[in-house]
Enzyme design. Structure first.
Site, PDB file in Angstrom:
ATOM      1  N   PHE A 241       0.854  -1.188   0.000  1.00 56.67           N
ATOM      2  CA  PHE A 241       0.000   0.000   0.000  1.00 56.67           C
ATOM      3  C   PHE A 241       0.886   1.232   0.000  1.00 56.67           C
ATOM      4  O   PHE A 241       1.743   1.402   0.868  1.00 56.67           O
ATOM      5  CB  PHE A 241      -0.930   0.044   1.226  1.00 56.67           C
ATOM      6  CG  PHE A 241      -1.873   1.223   1.172  1.00 56.67           C
ATOM      7  CD1 PHE A 241      -3.009   1.191   0.382  1.00 56.67           C
ATOM      8  CD2 PHE A 241      -1.596   2.391   1.874  1.00 56.67           C
ATOM      9  CE1 PHE A 241      -3.864   2.297   0.288  1.00 56.67           C
ATOM     10  CE2 PHE A 241      -2.440   3.497   1.797  1.00 56.67           C
ATOM     11  CZ  PHE A 241      -3.580   3.443   1.007  1.00 56.67           C
TER      12      PHE A 241
ATOM     13  N   ASP B 247       9.334   2.659   1.647  1.00 61.13           N
ATOM     14  CA  ASP B 247       8.161   3.388   2.133  1.00 61.13           C
ATOM     15  C   ASP B 247       8.066   3.125   3.631  1.00 61.13           C
ATOM     16  O   ASP B 247       7.615   2.073   4.069  1.00 61.13           O
ATOM     17  CB  ASP B 247       6.915   2.880   1.382  1.00 61.13           C
ATOM     18  CG  ASP B 247       5.627   3.545   1.860  1.00 61.13           C
ATOM     19  OD1 ASP B 247       5.631   4.135   2.962  1.00 61.13           O
ATOM     20  OD2 ASP B 247       4.617   3.451   1.148  1.00 61.13           O
TER      21      ASP B 247
ATOM     22  N   LYS C 276       2.773  10.267   8.336  1.00 59.87           N
ATOM     23  CA  LYS C 276       2.082   9.807   9.539  1.00 59.87           C
ATOM     24  C   LYS C 276       2.622  10.387  10.858  1.00 59.87           C
ATOM     25  O   LYS C 276       2.314  11.515  11.216  1.00 59.87           O
ATOM     26  CB  LYS C 276       2.068   8.281   9.555  1.00 59.87           C
ATOM     27  CG  LYS C 276       1.091   7.701   8.497  1.00 59.87           C
ATOM     28  CD  LYS C 276       0.900   6.239   8.665  1.00 59.87           C
ATOM     29  CE  LYS C 276      -0.020   5.618   7.632  1.00 59.87           C
ATOM     30  NZ  LYS C 276      -1.438   5.812   7.863  1.00 59.87           N
TER      31      LYS C 276
HETATM   32  C1  LIG Z   1       2.954   2.308   3.910  1.00 56.78           C
HETATM   33  C2  LIG Z   1       2.070   3.462   3.527  1.00 56.78           C
HETATM   34  N1  LIG Z   1       2.377   4.230   2.475  1.00 56.78           N
HETATM   35  C3  LIG Z   1       1.625   5.272   2.111  1.00 56.78           C
HETATM   36  C4  LIG Z   1       0.475   5.602   2.795  1.00 56.78           C
HETATM   37  C5  LIG Z   1      -0.354   6.763   2.350  1.00 56.78           C
HETATM   38  O1  LIG Z   1      -0.266   7.806   3.258  1.00 56.78           O
HETATM   39  P1  LIG Z   1      -1.343   8.991   3.235  1.00 56.78           P
HETATM   40  O2  LIG Z   1      -2.654   8.414   3.610  1.00 56.78           O
HETATM   41  O3  LIG Z   1      -0.803   9.983   4.245  1.00 56.78           O
HETATM   42  O4  LIG Z   1      -1.349   9.557   1.848  1.00 56.78           O
HETATM   43  C6  LIG Z   1       0.097   4.827   3.892  1.00 56.78           C
HETATM   44  C7  LIG Z   1      -1.155   5.130   4.618  1.00 56.78           C
HETATM   45  O5  LIG Z   1      -1.737   4.295   5.276  1.00 56.78           O
HETATM   46  C8  LIG Z   1       0.908   3.734   4.269  1.00 56.78           C
HETATM   47  O6  LIG Z   1       0.596   2.949   5.309  1.00 56.78           O
END
Ligand SMILES: Cc1ncc(COP(=O)(O)O)c(C=O)c1O
Length: 390
Positions: free
Chosen positions: A123, A210, A239
């Protein structure tokens, strides 16, 4: 727009690991706004930074120098061992920056159609490029045509990456979560990131991590990659960096740090004085406390207690944990548990239908840990008894 399936509760205030609704009912928060409020709610350092900075200056844009942004970049570079940072406002935007960086790196190598290796069950966000990188058909459905240039392989499978590297000559980067969060708290082999580092070095690819969910102490180190004693070329954060104040960051190292130049990328709000001063307060709170180390101990305590209480439950397939990222996988869908827990004044999350995901704040204390494990273990037992009978 009705883009969220919301629970029927609205919170008015918070205090540490507790949230309070309008009737002053108290809920134990084991989600932290999806790995965001790691210092808990209404943390005094966050409050003070917000007040102090907003008295002076909230926003100027990136047309001018921003001292507090430079301080934050220096601090993140010092912690990560990386060279520079692009600031934005969310996780998806941080990954967008990484994807753009990888493509430009590829063009610099003379590759006209650069591709990035991404993982199944990953994700990376909800913008068009990041949902295209995401390994979940449900998230992509209805938004085709997807952004091209991603090649997908199974997670935690080095052999699959090696096969793809033999097949294609336009791969420029890999984008990987050190632990998959939304995918169900999937923890790879302990040397997975080292193997990825090795392959990226061998093939001149950018290793892009990520760390939006795993970063800022969640797994017991500031960055999850620090468990492997490596440095990636690119790493994204968001986050918990602002403990609830929106901020994202894309960090780069070595050759990756020279790819994006003036005019290549930007954001009006990105790295503004308000968000950066809060992020600096978050970092100094983490630095002056033992919270990151404690995340490991607390997480191990939580998973040991769950293992103990659920050991006779044959419907529990697996309990996975690294720091305060905890997944309990059941053998059948269990999304109803979220509502059942809410009724017991406990906030939990279920991902991928069968995985209970817990992301409690790093400040959770022993009593709250006991309450969390006792309440949830009882709910799981009740749930599996009923689903088993029916
Ligand atoms: C691993 C990871 N990458 C990217 C995101 C996307 O972040 P945002 O919701 O701040 O755009 C998330 C959100 O849950 C995530 O867990």
């Amino acid at each position: 727009m009705p883009t969220y399936g919301r629970l029927a509760v609205t919170f008015e205030r918070g205090e540490g690991a507790w949230l309070f609704d309008k009737d002053n009912n108290r809920y134990l928060d084991a989600v932290s706004g999806i790995a965001v409020c790691s210092l808990g709610h209404a943390h005094p350092a966050v409050h003070q930074a917000l007040c102090k900075q907003s008295e002076k200056l909230v926003h100027t844009s990136n047309l001018y120098g921003i001292a507090v942004q430079e301080q934050l970049a220096d601090k993140l570079s010092e912690i990560s061992g990386m060279d520079n940072v692009f600031f934005c406002n969310s996780g998806a935007e941080a990954n967008e920056a990484a994807i753009k960086l990888a493509r430009k790196y590829g063009h610099g190598l003379g590759i006209d159609f650069p591709s990035i290796i991404v993982m199944e069950k990953s994700f990376h966000g909800r913008t068009l490029a990041t949902l295209s990188a995401t390994g979940n058909a449900k998230i992509q459905q209805g938004f085709e045509p997807l952004v091209e240039g991603f090649i997908r392989v199974p997670y935690n499978d080095i052999n699959a990456i090696e096969q793809v590297l033999k097949q294609y000559n336009n791969i420029v980067a890999m984008l990987v979560e050190p632990i998959q969060g939304e995918g169900g708290v999937n923890i790879p082999a302990s040397d997975y990131l080292n193997q990825i580092r090795r392959l990226c070095d061998q093939h001149n690819l950018l290793m892009m991590l990520d760390e939006i969910q795993t970063g800022v102490g969640r797994t017991g180190k500031f960055f999850a990659f620090q468990h492997n004693a490596i440095v990636p070329d690119v790493c994204t954060l968001a986050k918990a960096l602002g403990n609830g104040v929106p901020i994202g960051a894309c960090l780069a190292w070595g050759k990756a740090s020279e790819v994006l130049t003036a005019g290549n990328h930007g954001s009006t709000f990105g790295g503004n004085p308000l968000a950066c001063s809060v992020a600096l307060a978050v970092l100094s709170t983490l630095e002056s406390s033992d919270l990151i180390n404690q995340a490991s101990q607390k997480g191990e305590l939580i998973s040991a207690k769950f293992r103990e209480q659920l050991r006779a439950n044959s419907h529990v397939v697996d309990i996975r944990q690294k720091g305060l990222m905890i997944g309990i996988e059941l053998d059948a869908p269990c999304t109803e548990l979220v509502q059942a827990a809410l009724e017991k004044k406990l906030l939990i999350n279920v991902t991928g239908d069968k995985n209970i995901r817990l992301l409690p704040p790093l400040i959770i204390d022993d009593q709250q840990i006991t309450l969390l494990v006792d309440t949830l273990s009882a709910l799981i037992s009740m749930h599996t008894d009923t689903t088993h009978e029916s």
